[in-house]
Design a protein around this motif. Structure first.
Motif, PDB file in Angstrom:
ATOM      1  N   GLU A   1      70.883 -39.472  -4.227  1.00  0.00           N
ATOM      2  CA  GLU A   1      71.648 -39.572  -2.975  1.00  0.00           C
ATOM      3  C   GLU A   1      73.142 -39.430  -3.240  1.00  0.00           C
ATOM      4  OE1 GLU A   1      70.389 -42.778  -0.176  1.00  0.00           O
ATOM      5  OE2 GLU A   1      68.914 -43.200  -1.741  1.00  0.00           O
ATOM      6  N   ALA A   2      73.606 -40.028  -4.329  1.00  0.00           N
ATOM      7  CA  ALA A   2      75.024 -39.948  -4.676  1.00  0.00           C
ATOM      8  C   ALA A   2      75.436 -38.495  -4.930  1.00  0.00           C
ATOM      9  CB  ALA A   2      75.324 -40.805  -5.901  1.00  0.00           C
ATOM     10  N   LEU A   3      74.600 -37.751  -5.654  1.00  0.00           N
ATOM     11  CA  LEU A   3      74.897 -36.348  -5.938  1.00  0.00           C
ATOM     12  C   LEU A   3      74.924 -35.528  -4.651  1.00  0.00           C
ATOM     13  CD1 LEU A   3      72.730 -35.785  -9.157  1.00  0.00           C
ATOM     14  CD2 LEU A   3      75.223 -36.048  -9.014  1.00  0.00           C
ATOM     15  N   ASP A   4      74.004 -35.850  -3.729  1.00  0.00           N
ATOM     16  CA  ASP A   4      73.967 -35.135  -2.452  1.00  0.00           C
ATOM     17  C   ASP A   4      75.250 -35.374  -1.648  1.00  0.00           C
ATOM     18  OD1 ASP A   4      72.552 -33.621  -0.337  1.00  0.00           O
ATOM     19  OD2 ASP A   4      72.642 -35.525   0.729  1.00  0.00           O
ATOM     20  N   VAL A   5      75.712 -36.637  -1.624  1.00  0.00           N
ATOM     21  CA  VAL A   5      76.957 -36.964  -0.916  1.00  0.00           C
ATOM     22  C   VAL A   5      78.140 -36.258  -1.564  1.00  0.00           C
ATOM     23  CG1 VAL A   5      78.582 -38.825  -0.374  1.00  0.00           C
ATOM     24  CG2 VAL A   5      76.135 -39.175  -0.028  1.00  0.00           C
ATOM     25  N   LEU A   6      78.214 -36.297  -2.893  1.00  0.00           N
ATOM     26  CA  LEU A   6      79.316 -35.644  -3.601  1.00  0.00           C
ATOM     27  C   LEU A   6      79.340 -34.137  -3.320  1.00  0.00           C
ATOM     28  CD1 LEU A   6      79.382 -37.390  -7.103  1.00  0.00           C
ATOM     29  CD2 LEU A   6      81.253 -37.297  -5.444  1.00  0.00           C
ATOM     30  N   LEU A   7      78.161 -33.527  -3.260  1.00  0.00           N
ATOM     31  CA  LEU A   7      78.109 -32.094  -2.997  1.00  0.00           C
ATOM     32  C   LEU A   7      78.623 -31.778  -1.589  1.00  0.00           C
ATOM     33  CD1 LEU A   7      77.321 -29.384  -4.229  1.00  0.00           C
ATOM     34  CD2 LEU A   7      75.034 -29.679  -3.255  1.00  0.00           C
ATOM     35  N   ARG A   8      78.284 -32.640  -0.623  1.00  0.00           N
ATOM     36  CA  ARG A   8      78.799 -32.433   0.744  1.00  0.00           C
ATOM     37  C   ARG A   8      80.309 -32.646   0.803  1.00  0.00           C
ATOM     38  NH1 ARG A   8      76.445 -36.130   4.739  1.00  0.00           N
ATOM     39  NH2 ARG A   8      75.467 -37.342   3.076  1.00  0.00           N
ATOM     40  N   LEU A   9      80.812 -33.587   0.008  1.00  0.00           N
ATOM     41  CA  LEU A   9      82.248 -33.884   0.027  1.00  0.00           C
ATOM     42  C   LEU A   9      83.064 -32.851  -0.751  1.00  0.00           C
ATOM     43  CD1 LEU A   9      82.202 -37.767  -0.536  1.00  0.00           C
ATOM     44  CD2 LEU A   9      82.939 -36.589   1.542  1.00  0.00           C
ATOM     45  N   ARG A  10      82.517 -32.369  -1.858  1.00  0.00           N
ATOM     46  CA  ARG A  10      83.291 -31.501  -2.749  1.00  0.00           C
ATOM     47  C   ARG A  10      82.957 -30.021  -2.573  1.00  0.00           C
ATOM     48  NH1 ARG A  10      85.182 -35.862  -2.713  1.00  0.00           N
ATOM     49  NH2 ARG A  10      85.383 -37.316  -4.453  1.00  0.00           N
ATOM     50  N   GLY A  11      81.678 -29.697  -2.316  1.00  0.00           N
ATOM     51  CA  GLY A  11      81.286 -28.312  -2.099  1.00  0.00           C
ATOM     52  C   GLY A  11      81.200 -27.466  -3.348  1.00  0.00           C
ATOM     53  N   ASP A  12      81.308 -28.073  -4.537  1.00  0.00           N
ATOM     54  CA  ASP A  12      81.293 -27.315  -5.798  1.00  0.00           C
ATOM     55  C   ASP A  12      80.430 -28.088  -6.791  1.00  0.00           C
ATOM     56  OD1 ASP A  12      81.852 -26.290  -8.367  1.00  0.00           O
ATOM     57  OD2 ASP A  12      83.841 -25.609  -7.746  1.00  0.00           O
ATOM     58  N   SER A  13      79.322 -27.504  -7.211  1.00  0.00           N
ATOM     59  CA  SER A  13      78.366 -28.221  -8.059  1.00  0.00           C
ATOM     60  C   SER A  13      78.944 -28.582  -9.426  1.00  0.00           C
ATOM     61  CB  SER A  13      77.094 -27.394  -8.234  1.00  0.00           C
ATOM     62  OG  SER A  13      77.411 -26.118  -8.759  1.00  0.00           O
ATOM     63  N   SER A  14      79.850 -27.743  -9.954  1.00  0.00           N
ATOM     64  CA  SER A  14      80.443 -28.067 -11.263  1.00  0.00           C
ATOM     65  C   SER A  14      81.368 -29.281 -11.150  1.00  0.00           C
ATOM     66  CB  SER A  14      81.221 -26.861 -11.804  1.00  0.00           C
ATOM     67  OG  SER A  14      82.283 -26.509 -10.928  1.00  0.00           O
ATOM     68  N   VAL A  15      82.135 -29.364 -10.039  1.00  0.00           N
ATOM     69  CA  VAL A  15      82.994 -30.530  -9.800  1.00  0.00           C
ATOM     70  C   VAL A  15      82.146 -31.781  -9.627  1.00  0.00           C
ATOM     71  CG1 VAL A  15      84.630 -31.587  -8.175  1.00  0.00           C
ATOM     72  CG2 VAL A  15      84.854 -29.168  -8.777  1.00  0.00           C
ATOM     73  N   VAL A  16      81.032 -31.631  -8.922  1.00  0.00           N
ATOM     74  CA  VAL A  16      80.124 -32.762  -8.681  1.00  0.00           C
ATOM     75  C   VAL A  16      79.564 -33.285  -9.998  1.00  0.00           C
ATOM     76  CG1 VAL A  16      77.878 -33.407  -7.716  1.00  0.00           C
ATOM     77  CG2 VAL A  16      79.513 -32.095  -6.345  1.00  0.00           C
ATOM     78  N   ALA A  17      79.133 -32.397 -10.875  1.00  0.00           N
ATOM     79  CA  ALA A  17      78.559 -32.813 -12.156  1.00  0.00           C
ATOM     80  C   ALA A  17      79.582 -33.580 -12.994  1.00  0.00           C
ATOM     81  CB  ALA A  17      78.056 -31.584 -12.921  1.00  0.00           C
ATOM     82  N   ARG A  18      80.814 -33.054 -13.019  1.00  0.00           N
ATOM     83  CA  ARG A  18      81.870 -33.716 -13.798  1.00  0.00           C
ATOM     84  C   ARG A  18      82.212 -35.100 -13.224  1.00  0.00           C
ATOM     85  NH1 ARG A  18      85.085 -29.895 -13.533  1.00  0.00           N
ATOM     86  NH2 ARG A  18      86.507 -30.596 -11.899  1.00  0.00           N
ATOM     87  N   GLU A  19      82.327 -35.177 -11.883  1.00  0.00           N
ATOM     88  CA  GLU A  19      82.684 -36.448 -11.259  1.00  0.00           C
ATOM     89  C   GLU A  19      81.560 -37.466 -11.405  1.00  0.00           C
ATOM     90  OE1 GLU A  19      84.424 -38.084  -6.991  1.00  0.00           O
ATOM     91  OE2 GLU A  19      84.639 -35.969  -7.537  1.00  0.00           O
ATOM     92  N   ALA A  20      80.309 -37.024 -11.286  1.00  0.00           N
ATOM     93  CA  ALA A  20      79.174 -37.930 -11.454  1.00  0.00           C
ATOM     94  C   ALA A  20      79.153 -38.511 -12.870  1.00  0.00           C
ATOM     95  CB  ALA A  20      77.867 -37.210 -11.161  1.00  0.00           C
ATOM     96  N   ALA A  21      79.468 -37.667 -13.861  1.00  0.00           N
ATOM     97  CA  ALA A  21      79.519 -38.141 -15.249  1.00  0.00           C
ATOM     98  C   ALA A  21      80.631 -39.172 -15.423  1.00  0.00           C
ATOM     99  CB  ALA A  21      79.730 -36.958 -16.195  1.00  0.00           C
TER     100      ALA A  21
END
Length: 446
Positions: A191-211
């Motif tokens: 769910e967190a990754l899904d929210v981040l993807l909606r907020l950021r729109g870039d999967s590479s940014v999402v992966a880095r921020e999640a880490a």
């Protein structure tokens, strides 16, 4: 941007609640025929509720989540506003103000936390600053609303009408996403990754921020144990407490809560009192931009020195004018100008900068605990200021009251020199290393 601005509107509710009581007190006093002491109870009840709300906000935001905590705050705000408008006795009004305080205490803790967790890094500082700006705008809007309604003495409308923006905020918050950091804390990674993807729109940014979030969560909050065990952490907590005490005892909230009464002491009629109160709110909004523009150019301490000096001078002159007597239009305008100068001094310095410093000086493992302690102190001191001002006016006189606050601001210049660090251009990690190595408090930013 939409998510962040909507969350920042919690600051607007905070500002509305601070500002709205200022214009209503004289009409409440006339209708209920109550003493100045009862008015102090009505004013300060909100701060008591906020102190209680701030204490429970950390647990609620961790248990319910940031979004649900904001929803709860909005519901309490609407209920408190409506109860204030329909209050059938001073006691009911005091109870309604406590409910409003609970809402504000919850929102003032949760909204900046939510903003910090959902805003992208490159606009995080601007979004948190927007929250502070919304507070000043809320105060201005409340002052303008009070002024418009003062011609009919409609204090119930003054207090009740802020339920409308509260309801709109509640409606908007329902559409906010949960904080991705909170979802991670609860083990809901997908769910967190899904929210981040909606907020950021870039999967590479999402992966880095999640880490990054997962790495940060490896450092658990253990503030109470750290407070008991570590002398250096206790120093940062007590400095945060002192900073909030300094902010509240500048006398700023005296003006926010009792501006019409102050202008009455200067000899103005009711309509003029209300318009000058609105001018106080406008000055507060505009001067806040000075702090936003200068905080990362001048640094924290030079702005604080300047602000405390301006506030001490402004209040000293106001006190002197009241001591000598305000007998003509020229002296009235000069006294108002010096009071507005005091407002500028606060809004450009201690208003926003104290909150910045309180978040910067706390080490990571104890940051939540340290900020909770300073926030609780803010509301307790706020309550003391609101509860004592009219008693001071009646007991020692208006001139001596303003001289007292002027003297406190002069003392705060010295405390800033002795204890407050300059944190401009240094990482939070370096501040923490300096603190924990035992450096003097004023040197932990070097």
């Amino acid at each position: 941007m939409f998510t962040c601005v909507l969350a920042a509107l919690a600051g607007l509710m905070f500002g509305l609640d601070i500002g709205v009581i200022s214009g209503a007190t004289q009409f409440i006093q006339a209708e209920y025929q109550v003493s100045d002491h009862t008015i102090e109870w009505i004013v300060s009840a909100m701060m008591f509720g906020a102190a209680v709300g701030a204490v429970g906000a950390g647990w609620l935001s961790a248990t319910l989540g940031r979004k649900r905590s904001l929803i709860l705050g909005a519901v309490l705000f609407v209920l408190g506003s409506l109860l204030s408008g329909f209050a059938w006795s001073p006691e009911t009004l005091i109870a309604a103000r406590v409910v409003l305080g609970l809402a504000i205490g919850l929102a003032t803790f949760t909204a900046p936390l939510y903003l910090a967790e959902v805003a992208p890094e490159h606009i995080r500082g601007a979004m948190i600053s927007t929250y502070q700006l919304m507070i000043t705008i809320g105060i201005l809007v409340a002052f303008l609303s009070d002024t418009a309604l003062s011609y009919n003495g409609a204090w119930r409308w003054m207090l009740g009408i802020i339920a409308i923006p509260g309801a709109l905020f509640l409606l908007g918050v329902l559409f906010l996403p949960d904080s991705p950091r909170w979802l991670m804390m609860r083990g809901r990674r997908d769910e967190a990754l899904d929210v981040l993807l909606r907020l950021r729109g870039d999967s590479s940014v999402v992966a880095r921020e999640a880490a990054d979030i997962e790495e940060q969560l490896k450092t658990p909050q253990r503030g109470w144990h750290l407070f008991l065990e570590n002398r250096n952490f206790r120093r940062s907590v007590w400095l945060g407490v002192l900073l909030q005490l300094m902010q509240q005892f500048t006398g700023m909230n005296v003006v926010m809560y009792y501006a019409p009464r102050i202008f009455k002491e200067m000899g103005y009629d009711t309509a003029t009192q209300m318009w000058f109160t609105a001018l106080v709110g406008l000055t507060n909004v505009l001067a806040t931009f000075i702090a936003i523009a200068l905080i990362d150019r001048w640094g924290r301490k030079p702005i604080l020195y300047t602000g405390f000096a301006v506030m001490a001078a402004g209040l000293a002159v106001v006190g002197t004018m009241m001591h000598n007597g305000i007998h003509d239009h020229g002296t009235q305008i000069f006294t108002v100008t010096m009071l507005l100068t005091f407002i500028v001094g606060f809004a450009m310095s201690a208003g926003p900068l104290i909150w910045t410093l309180c978040s910067e000086i706390q080490p990571l493992k104890g940051r939540d605990f340290g900020i909770a302690c300073s926030t609780f102190t803010n509301w307790v001191c706020n309550m003391v200021v609101g509860f004592t001002f009219l008693s001071l006016l009646n007991g020692v006189g208006n001139a001596n009251t303003f001289w007292l606050y002027a003297g406190l601001n002069a003392v705060f210049i010295l405390l800033t020199f002795w204890l407050v660090p300059e944190t401009k251009g240094i990482t939070l990690e370096q501040i923490e290393r300096n603190l924990m190595s035992g450096k003097r408090l004023r040197d932990i930013g070097r």
